[in-house]
Design a protein around this motif. Structure first.
Motif, PDB file in Angstrom:
ATOM      1  N   HIS A 134      -6.723  -4.097   3.728  1.00  0.00           N
ATOM      2  CA  HIS A 134      -5.491  -3.379   3.768  1.00  0.00           C
ATOM      3  C   HIS A 134      -4.592  -4.418   2.389  1.00  0.00           C
ATOM      4  CE1 HIS A 134      -1.107  -3.113   3.870  1.00  0.00           C
ATOM      5  NE2 HIS A 134      -1.108  -4.787   3.939  1.00  0.00           N
ATOM      6  N   VAL A 135      -5.461  -5.922   3.144  1.00  0.00           N
ATOM      7  CA  VAL A 135      -5.205  -7.105   1.509  1.00  0.00           C
ATOM      8  C   VAL A 135      -6.275  -6.081   0.648  1.00  0.00           C
ATOM      9  CG1 VAL A 135      -5.629  -8.899   0.991  1.00  0.00           C
ATOM     10  CG2 VAL A 135      -4.822  -8.758   3.255  1.00  0.00           C
ATOM     11  N   LEU A 136      -7.098  -5.676   0.077  1.00  0.00           N
ATOM     12  CA  LEU A 136      -7.710  -5.626  -0.722  1.00  0.00           C
ATOM     13  C   LEU A 136      -6.589  -3.757  -1.399  1.00  0.00           C
ATOM     14  CD1 LEU A 136     -10.356  -5.495  -3.052  1.00  0.00           C
ATOM     15  CD2 LEU A 136     -11.508  -4.958  -0.954  1.00  0.00           C
ATOM     16  N   ALA A 137      -7.249  -3.320  -0.424  1.00  0.00           N
ATOM     17  CA  ALA A 137      -5.821  -2.772  -0.877  1.00  0.00           C
ATOM     18  C   ALA A 137      -4.303  -2.448  -1.852  1.00  0.00           C
ATOM     19  CB  ALA A 137      -5.777  -1.390   0.583  1.00  0.00           C
ATOM     20  N   GLN A 138      -4.431  -3.996  -1.228  1.00  0.00           N
ATOM     21  CA  GLN A 138      -2.550  -3.543  -2.212  1.00  0.00           C
ATOM     22  C   GLN A 138      -3.415  -4.997  -3.499  1.00  0.00           C
ATOM     23  OE1 GLN A 138      -0.026  -3.139  -0.846  1.00  0.00           O
ATOM     24  NE2 GLN A 138      -0.435  -1.821   0.441  1.00  0.00           N
ATOM     25  N   ALA A 139      -4.583  -6.096  -3.163  1.00  0.00           N
ATOM     26  CA  ALA A 139      -4.670  -6.012  -5.246  1.00  0.00           C
ATOM     27  C   ALA A 139      -5.242  -4.948  -5.321  1.00  0.00           C
ATOM     28  CB  ALA A 139      -5.982  -6.708  -4.384  1.00  0.00           C
ATOM     29  N   LEU A 140      -6.003  -3.886  -5.151  1.00  0.00           N
ATOM     30  CA  LEU A 140      -6.228  -3.221  -6.114  1.00  0.00           C
ATOM     31  C   LEU A 140      -4.845  -2.629  -6.611  1.00  0.00           C
ATOM     32  CD1 LEU A 140      -8.887  -1.167  -3.968  1.00  0.00           C
ATOM     33  CD2 LEU A 140      -9.477  -2.488  -6.337  1.00  0.00           C
ATOM     34  N   GLN A 141      -3.579  -2.321  -6.324  1.00  0.00           N
ATOM     35  CA  GLN A 141      -2.691  -1.751  -7.034  1.00  0.00           C
ATOM     36  C   GLN A 141      -2.215  -2.863  -7.552  1.00  0.00           C
ATOM     37  OE1 GLN A 141      -0.957   0.615  -3.200  1.00  0.00           O
ATOM     38  NE2 GLN A 141      -0.812   1.550  -4.556  1.00  0.00           N
ATOM     39  N   LEU A 142      -2.360  -3.687  -7.440  1.00  0.00           N
ATOM     40  CA  LEU A 142      -1.713  -4.813  -7.846  1.00  0.00           C
ATOM     41  C   LEU A 142      -2.613  -4.976  -9.353  1.00  0.00           C
ATOM     42  CD1 LEU A 142       0.102  -7.170  -8.514  1.00  0.00           C
ATOM     43  CD2 LEU A 142      -1.166  -8.139  -7.359  1.00  0.00           C
TER      44      LEU A 142
ATOM     45  N   LEU B 283     -11.169  -4.172 -10.303  1.00  0.00           N
ATOM     46  CA  LEU B 283     -12.258  -4.528  -9.178  1.00  0.00           C
ATOM     47  C   LEU B 283     -12.354  -5.726  -8.663  1.00  0.00           C
ATOM     48  CD1 LEU B 283     -12.643  -2.530  -7.084  1.00  0.00           C
ATOM     49  CD2 LEU B 283     -15.267  -2.670  -8.156  1.00  0.00           C
ATOM     50  N   GLN B 284     -12.801  -6.748  -9.343  1.00  0.00           N
ATOM     51  CA  GLN B 284     -13.295  -8.153  -9.454  1.00  0.00           C
ATOM     52  C   GLN B 284     -11.780  -8.692  -8.956  1.00  0.00           C
ATOM     53  OE1 GLN B 284     -16.466  -9.467 -11.729  1.00  0.00           O
ATOM     54  NE2 GLN B 284     -17.018  -8.111 -12.068  1.00  0.00           N
ATOM     55  N   LEU B 285     -11.134  -8.801  -9.932  1.00  0.00           N
ATOM     56  CA  LEU B 285      -9.718  -9.315  -9.476  1.00  0.00           C
ATOM     57  C   LEU B 285      -9.465  -8.863  -8.485  1.00  0.00           C
ATOM     58  CD1 LEU B 285      -8.107  -9.093 -13.456  1.00  0.00           C
ATOM     59  CD2 LEU B 285      -9.014 -11.109 -12.026  1.00  0.00           C
TER      60      LEU B 285
ATOM     61  N   ASP C 274      -5.385   6.643  -3.119  1.00  0.00           N
ATOM     62  CA  ASP C 274      -6.807   6.442  -3.601  1.00  0.00           C
ATOM     63  C   ASP C 274      -7.216   4.839  -3.336  1.00  0.00           C
ATOM     64  OD1 ASP C 274      -7.536   8.898  -5.018  1.00  0.00           O
ATOM     65  OD2 ASP C 274      -6.328   8.449  -7.189  1.00  0.00           O
ATOM     66  N   SER C 275      -6.263   4.056  -3.698  1.00  0.00           N
ATOM     67  CA  SER C 275      -6.770   2.495  -3.364  1.00  0.00           C
ATOM     68  C   SER C 275      -6.857   1.837  -2.075  1.00  0.00           C
ATOM     69  CB  SER C 275      -5.387   1.944  -3.869  1.00  0.00           C
ATOM     70  OG  SER C 275      -3.793   1.966  -3.126  1.00  0.00           O
ATOM     71  N   ARG C 276      -6.285   3.265  -1.274  1.00  0.00           N
ATOM     72  CA  ARG C 276      -6.362   2.833   0.336  1.00  0.00           C
ATOM     73  C   ARG C 276      -8.058   3.020   0.489  1.00  0.00           C
ATOM     74  NH1 ARG C 276      -2.084   1.915   4.099  1.00  0.00           N
ATOM     75  NH2 ARG C 276       0.231   2.936   2.885  1.00  0.00           N
ATOM     76  N   LEU C 277      -8.541   4.319   0.204  1.00  0.00           N
ATOM     77  CA  LEU C 277      -9.860   4.943  -0.047  1.00  0.00           C
ATOM     78  C   LEU C 277     -11.223   3.563  -0.526  1.00  0.00           C
ATOM     79  CD1 LEU C 277     -11.649   6.943   1.650  1.00  0.00           C
ATOM     80  CD2 LEU C 277     -11.329   8.805  -0.572  1.00  0.00           C
ATOM     81  N   LEU C 278     -11.032   3.484  -1.900  1.00  0.00           N
ATOM     82  CA  LEU C 278     -11.506   2.491  -2.091  1.00  0.00           C
ATOM     83  C   LEU C 278     -11.345   0.752  -1.902  1.00  0.00           C
ATOM     84  CD1 LEU C 278     -12.921   2.009  -4.677  1.00  0.00           C
ATOM     85  CD2 LEU C 278     -11.265   1.461  -6.587  1.00  0.00           C
ATOM     86  N   ALA C 279     -10.692   1.144  -1.465  1.00  0.00           N
ATOM     87  CA  ALA C 279     -10.819  -0.280  -0.022  1.00  0.00           C
ATOM     88  C   ALA C 279     -12.055  -0.271   0.840  1.00  0.00           C
ATOM     89  CB  ALA C 279      -9.669  -1.074   0.205  1.00  0.00           C
ATOM     90  N   LEU C 280     -12.034   0.793   1.492  1.00  0.00           N
ATOM     91  CA  LEU C 280     -12.524   1.099   3.265  1.00  0.00           C
ATOM     92  C   LEU C 280     -13.339   0.927   2.567  1.00  0.00           C
ATOM     93  CD1 LEU C 280     -11.426   1.241   6.251  1.00  0.00           C
ATOM     94  CD2 LEU C 280     -11.361   3.990   5.615  1.00  0.00           C
ATOM     95  N   CYS C 281     -13.495   2.180   1.137  1.00  0.00           N
ATOM     96  CA  CYS C 281     -15.173   2.092   1.236  1.00  0.00           C
ATOM     97  C   CYS C 281     -16.291   0.987   0.554  1.00  0.00           C
ATOM     98  CB  CYS C 281     -15.499   2.891   0.130  1.00  0.00           C
ATOM     99  SG  CYS C 281     -15.534   4.712   0.281  1.00  0.00           S
TER     100      CYS C 281
END
Length: 451
Positions: A292-300, A394-396, A309-316
């Motif tokens: 969940h944190v990673l998904a929010q970071a991707l959107q940030l 992605l790395q950030l 898309d951010s949720r799916l990418l984070a889950l993968c």
């Protein structure tokens, strides 16, 4: 039970030989346990039980304890490496118990004490030493799954009072771990004791995503309605997306709220989330919160990315955490001379041999191939390679999630932030970005693990 008596007779003969040798030295005990565990593994394809509470009558009590142990290992889909480790520890405990003239109250601890001086038995000693958590008043976050399974096999190996023993353990237990296992035994006492399939390969082979994404709304609603475990993630997503923030209970309404454009990613997330939840991993809540944190970071850092898309990418990116054998045999928190320390280390998983290949396969399965180059550049950087904006962001997102959730060093995050302008104003301090991530994610760190 119907099986060829030959292999089982040889197994019992080996057991008797091992018992005669096990009491001579720690080395002999360990060697005998290895022999016995390998012989038992060779029998897996030939064994089927109508019920775990109806044992093989000709087996000695110590060997029946091994059968209960393998049943429990199957219930919780242990990684093959962990299953072998658990079987070896169980054989050590069974042999120690068998050579005693009087019943041992805590045979696993006795075995751990005998093997403690053997360097090659360190992993087995760790499993044995973690048993009987309730009696030792051990905190839940210090318990491990495989030690608890071994404990249950020893408590429940009395063939004459199976149901009564379960009831007793239900009353005495102060562990969510143990309660989950006992309820499993009460609700589903029938199984085949066969080797578990490669669960990741099973997902790739039986995925229905590329079929479901082309269903029309009516056909999709029908499918999801008769598959409540698969529809739950979509209902939860729709509940978050609707303006009134009300709970959505209708699959048809959920499909309408999510919309056709975002539906493929939502379906992929639902399938992958269902698969990961079915693994019944004790670290489920920890992994899910980090995801969940990673998904929010991707959107940030990638504001144009849709939330689905951010949720799916984070889950993968996080799914390989569920597949790593480390966490099934690891406690949530370790207590050392300097205090308490979380043992959750996703950065370590990224360095494993399987992480990148598993992630690439998931990206290909769920139509996210365009991220393959970015994750490869992230995980296998080349000297002098110029990173794309997607790879940098992605790395950030990853490093900021590690800093926030795992208290990792901010050095990598700060260094990456200072080199890029794609994430926004580089003059903005790293702690400001992290503060934004805190506000967006509202994350917490679970300290009580459940199965």
């Amino acid at each position: 039970m119907q099986t060829d008596p030959g292999p089982w007779q040889r197994y019992q003969q080996l057991y008797q030989h091992c018992v005669s040798q096990a009491d001579t030295s720690a080395e002999a005990l360990y060697k005998s346990a290895i022999q016995l565990s390998k012989q038992r593994e060779a029998l897996d394809t030939a064994v089927t039980y109508d019920s775990i509470s109806q044992p093989i009558h000709q087996l000695p009590a110590s060997l029946w304890r091994i059968e209960v142990l393998l049943y429990l290992a199957g219930c919780y889909q242990l990684h093959p490496l962990n299953r072998r480790l658990l079987l070896l520890a169980g054989c050590c405990s069974a042999l120690v118990s068998a050579v005693q003239t009087e019943p041992l109250p805590y045979p696993a601890l006795t075995a751990a004490k005998q093997l403690k001086a053997l360097p090659q038995a360190a992993s087995v000693v760790k499993v044995l030493s973690g048993c009987y958590a309730t009696e030792r008043k051990q905190a839940q976050w210090q318990q491990t799954l495989i030690s608890l399974l071994l404990t249950q096999s020893e408590y429940l190996s009395n063939r004459s009072a199976w149901q009564g023993q379960i009831a007793t353990r239900l009353m005495l237990s102060q562990s969510d771990y143990e309660l989950d296992i006992l309820h499993q035994l009460l609700q589903q006492p029938v199984t085949e004791l066969t080797p578990q399939p490669d669960t990741f390969a099973h997902l790739l082979q039986h995925s229905r995503f590329n079929e479901l994404r082309y269903y029309d709304n009516q056909a999709l609603a029908h499918y999801l309605t008769i598959s409540p475990e698969r529809s739950a993630p979509l209902l939860a997503l729709a509940s978050q997306l609707n303006r009134q923030q009300q709970s959505v209970q209708s699959v048809k309404l959920a499909i309408g709220i999510i919309g056709r454009d975002a539906l493929p990613a939502a379906l992929a997330q639902a399938e992958l989330q269902h698969y990961l939840s079915a693994l019944r991993h004790p670290w489920q809540e920890v992994f899910s919160q980090f995801c969940h944190v990673l998904a929010q970071a991707l959107q940030l850092f990638m504001p144009k990315l849709q939330s689905t898309d951010s949720r799916l990418l984070a889950l993968c990116c996080c799914a390989p955490l569920w597949l790593n054998p480390l966490y099934q045999r690891t406690a949530l928190v370790n207590r050392s001379a300097t205090g308490y320390q979380s043992l959750f280390n996703p950065a370590l998983n990224c360095a494993s041999e399987t992480y990148l290949s598993q992630l690439i396969e998931l990206l290909q399965l769920y139509q996210l191939d365009h991220y393959s180059a970015a994750v490869t550049a992230w995980l296998q950087p080349s000297t002098g390679q110029r990173l794309t904006a997607v790879a940098v962001n992605l790395q950030l997102a990853w490093h900021s999630s590690l800093v926030l959730y795992c208290a990792a060093s901010a050095q990598s995050f700060n260094a990456l932030l200072s080199k890029t302008t794609t994430a926004g104003n580089t003059a903005v301090a790293a702690d400001v970005w992290l503060q934004q991530l805190i506000q967006r994610s509202q994350c917490y760190y679970p300290i009580s693990l459940k199965l």
